[in-house]
Design a protein around this motif. Structure first.
Motif, PDB file in Angstrom:
ATOM      1  N   GLU A   1      56.470  -6.560  -5.491  1.00 35.55           N
ATOM      2  CA  GLU A   1      55.684  -6.363  -6.703  1.00 35.55           C
ATOM      3  C   GLU A   1      56.550  -5.622  -7.703  1.00 35.55           C
ATOM      4  N   ALA A   2      56.694  -6.181  -8.897  1.00 33.49           N
ATOM      5  CA  ALA A   2      57.533  -5.593  -9.932  1.00 33.49           C
ATOM      6  C   ALA A   2      56.718  -5.461 -11.209  1.00 33.49           C
ATOM      7  N   ASN A   3      56.921  -4.353 -11.901  1.00 30.70           N
ATOM      8  CA  ASN A   3      56.222  -4.085 -13.155  1.00 30.70           C
ATOM      9  C   ASN A   3      57.244  -3.647 -14.182  1.00 30.70           C
ATOM     10  N   TYR A   4      57.121  -4.165 -15.390  1.00 33.06           N
ATOM     11  CA  TYR A   4      57.989  -3.745 -16.496  1.00 33.06           C
ATOM     12  C   TYR A   4      57.090  -3.480 -17.690  1.00 33.06           C
ATOM     13  N   CYS A   5      57.223  -2.297 -18.273  1.00 32.18           N
ATOM     14  CA  CYS A   5      56.378  -1.895 -19.392  1.00 32.18           C
ATOM     15  C   CYS A   5      57.246  -1.192 -20.419  1.00 32.18           C
ATOM     16  N   LYS A   6      56.943  -1.390 -21.700  1.00 31.70           N
ATOM     17  CA  LYS A   6      57.695  -0.740 -22.767  1.00 31.70           C
ATOM     18  C   LYS A   6      56.720  -0.331 -23.858  1.00 31.70           C
ATOM     19  N   LYS A   7      56.957   0.845 -24.434  1.00 34.92           N
ATOM     20  CA  LYS A   7      56.120   1.359 -25.515  1.00 34.92           C
ATOM     21  C   LYS A   7      57.025   1.701 -26.697  1.00 34.92           C
ATOM     22  N   LEU A   8      56.663   1.226 -27.885  1.00 35.58           N
ATOM     23  CA  LEU A   8      57.445   1.463 -29.093  1.00 35.58           C
ATOM     24  C   LEU A   8      56.605   2.214 -30.112  1.00 35.58           C
ATOM     25  N   GLY A   9      57.213   3.178 -30.803  1.00 35.13           N
ATOM     26  CA  GLY A   9      56.543   3.880 -31.886  1.00 35.13           C
ATOM     27  C   GLY A   9      56.552   3.019 -33.139  1.00 35.13           C
ATOM     28  N   LEU A  10      55.460   3.060 -33.892  1.00 33.17           N
ATOM     29  CA  LEU A  10      55.325   2.282 -35.125  1.00 33.17           C
ATOM     30  C   LEU A  10      54.929   3.200 -36.270  1.00 33.17           C
TER      31      LEU A  10
ATOM     32  N   SER B   1      51.387   5.185 -34.966  1.00 35.50           N
ATOM     33  CA  SER B   1      50.844   4.162 -34.089  1.00 35.50           C
ATOM     34  C   SER B   1      51.891   3.820 -33.036  1.00 35.50           C
ATOM     35  N   SER B   2      51.493   3.093 -32.033  1.00 42.75           N
ATOM     36  CA  SER B   2      52.461   2.621 -31.050  1.00 42.75           C
ATOM     37  C   SER B   2      52.030   1.247 -30.568  1.00 42.75           C
ATOM     38  N   HIS B   3      52.940   0.582 -29.923  1.00 43.17           N
ATOM     39  CA  HIS B   3      52.722  -0.774 -29.443  1.00 43.17           C
ATOM     40  C   HIS B   3      53.263  -0.798 -28.017  1.00 43.17           C
ATOM     41  N   GLN B   4      52.444  -1.190 -27.065  1.00 39.74           N
ATOM     42  CA  GLN B   4      52.852  -1.176 -25.669  1.00 39.74           C
ATOM     43  C   GLN B   4      52.505  -2.505 -25.027  1.00 39.74           C
TER      44      GLN B   4
ATOM     45  N   GLY C   1      51.589  -7.032 -34.784  1.00 40.85           N
ATOM     46  CA  GLY C   1      50.153  -7.205 -34.979  1.00 40.85           C
ATOM     47  C   GLY C   1      49.582  -6.203 -35.958  1.00 40.85           C
ATOM     48  N   TRP C   2      48.290  -5.923 -35.855  1.00 38.45           N
ATOM     49  CA  TRP C   2      47.575  -5.053 -36.777  1.00 38.45           C
ATOM     50  C   TRP C   2      47.990  -3.606 -36.581  1.00 38.45           C
ATOM     51  N   LEU C   3      48.095  -2.860 -37.699  1.00 40.65           N
ATOM     52  CA  LEU C   3      48.391  -1.429 -37.650  1.00 40.65           C
ATOM     53  C   LEU C   3      47.232  -0.652 -38.255  1.00 40.65           C
TER      54      LEU C   3
ATOM     55  N   ARG D   1      70.990   4.998 -41.243  1.00 43.25           N
ATOM     56  CA  ARG D   1      69.878   5.386 -42.117  1.00 43.25           C
ATOM     57  C   ARG D   1      68.668   4.464 -41.972  1.00 43.25           C
ATOM     58  N   SER D   2      68.850   3.291 -41.415  1.00 44.48           N
ATOM     59  CA  SER D   2      67.765   2.328 -41.241  1.00 44.48           C
ATOM     60  C   SER D   2      67.058   2.462 -39.900  1.00 44.48           C
ATOM     61  N   LEU D   3      67.569   3.301 -38.996  1.00 45.50           N
ATOM     62  CA  LEU D   3      66.994   3.425 -37.659  1.00 45.50           C
ATOM     63  C   LEU D   3      65.620   4.070 -37.711  1.00 45.50           C
ATOM     64  N   ASN D   4      64.667   3.499 -36.980  1.00 46.89           N
ATOM     65  CA  ASN D   4      63.359   4.139 -36.859  1.00 46.89           C
ATOM     66  C   ASN D   4      63.467   5.289 -35.853  1.00 46.89           C
ATOM     67  N   LYS D   5      62.374   5.960 -35.571  1.00 46.20           N
ATOM     68  CA  LYS D   5      62.407   7.135 -34.697  1.00 46.20           C
ATOM     69  C   LYS D   5      62.879   6.804 -33.284  1.00 46.20           C
ATOM     70  N   LEU D   6      62.412   5.694 -32.739  1.00 48.16           N
ATOM     71  CA  LEU D   6      62.803   5.314 -31.386  1.00 48.16           C
ATOM     72  C   LEU D   6      64.289   4.984 -31.327  1.00 48.16           C
TER      73      LEU D   6
END
Length: 174
Positions: free
Chosen positions: A6-15, A19-22, A60-62, A131-136
């Protein structure tokens, strides 16, 4: 007896807008032989990572109706801003947080790093200038800079990422 992998892969990004997207995917597979585990594990991980990364590209929606801003076009590139990061109107032009900007600049200064080399590193890793990099993305660049150059200087000793360590007035740690 069957072996269950059983394998799980999850990622969460700050927006934008705090907001965040996971997104995550889990796969369960039955194997007939324990010797299949290393190859199957590697194959499943690549499959999961590719799938999750592909899906996360659509934000998607923010909240509050804020939609992601389009990438800067030829008319205005953040990387064309003067080296001090300030446009002629005095506005700060970095996409990351002010603390991240400060830490990146301090690392560059303390370790006498070439700004063009750091900008190229950002382009190599994230496809855009510093200078274009977001927080993540800025966090990833900071981690890379600390790994490569962090052994010396004040910036390497600064607590990061929500450290709650406090120092008493006489210098002792409570």
């Amino acid at each position: 007896m069957a072996i269950v992998l059983e394998a799980n892969y999850c990622k969460k990004l700050g927006l934008p807008g705090y907001s965040s997207h996971q997104y995550g995917v889990t796969i369960r597979a039955e194997l007939g032989d324990i010797n299949q585990v290393p190859e199957e594990s590697e194959r499943v991980y690549r499959l999961l990572q590719t799938s999750v990364d592909r899906e996360l590209q659509q934000t998607g929606w923010l909240p509050q109706g804020r939609q992601p801003e389009p990438a800067p076009g030829p008319a205005r590139r953040l990387d064309s801003i003067p080296a001090d990061g300030v446009e002629s109107n005095g506005a700060d032009t970095w996409a990351c947080s002010p603390k991240q900007r400060e830490l990146i600049l301090r690392l560059v200064e303390e370790h006498a790093l070439d700004k063009q080399t750091i900008n190229e590193l950002a382009r190599e890793r994230f496809g855009k200038g510093v200078r274009s990099l977001n927080k993540l993305e800025a966090s990833g660049l900071i981690d890379e800079l600390l790994e490569r150059h962090g052994g010396k200087g004040q910036a390497a000793r600064s607590p990061r990422r929500g450290s709650t360590r406090r120092t008493a007035p006489d210098g002792r740690v409570p």
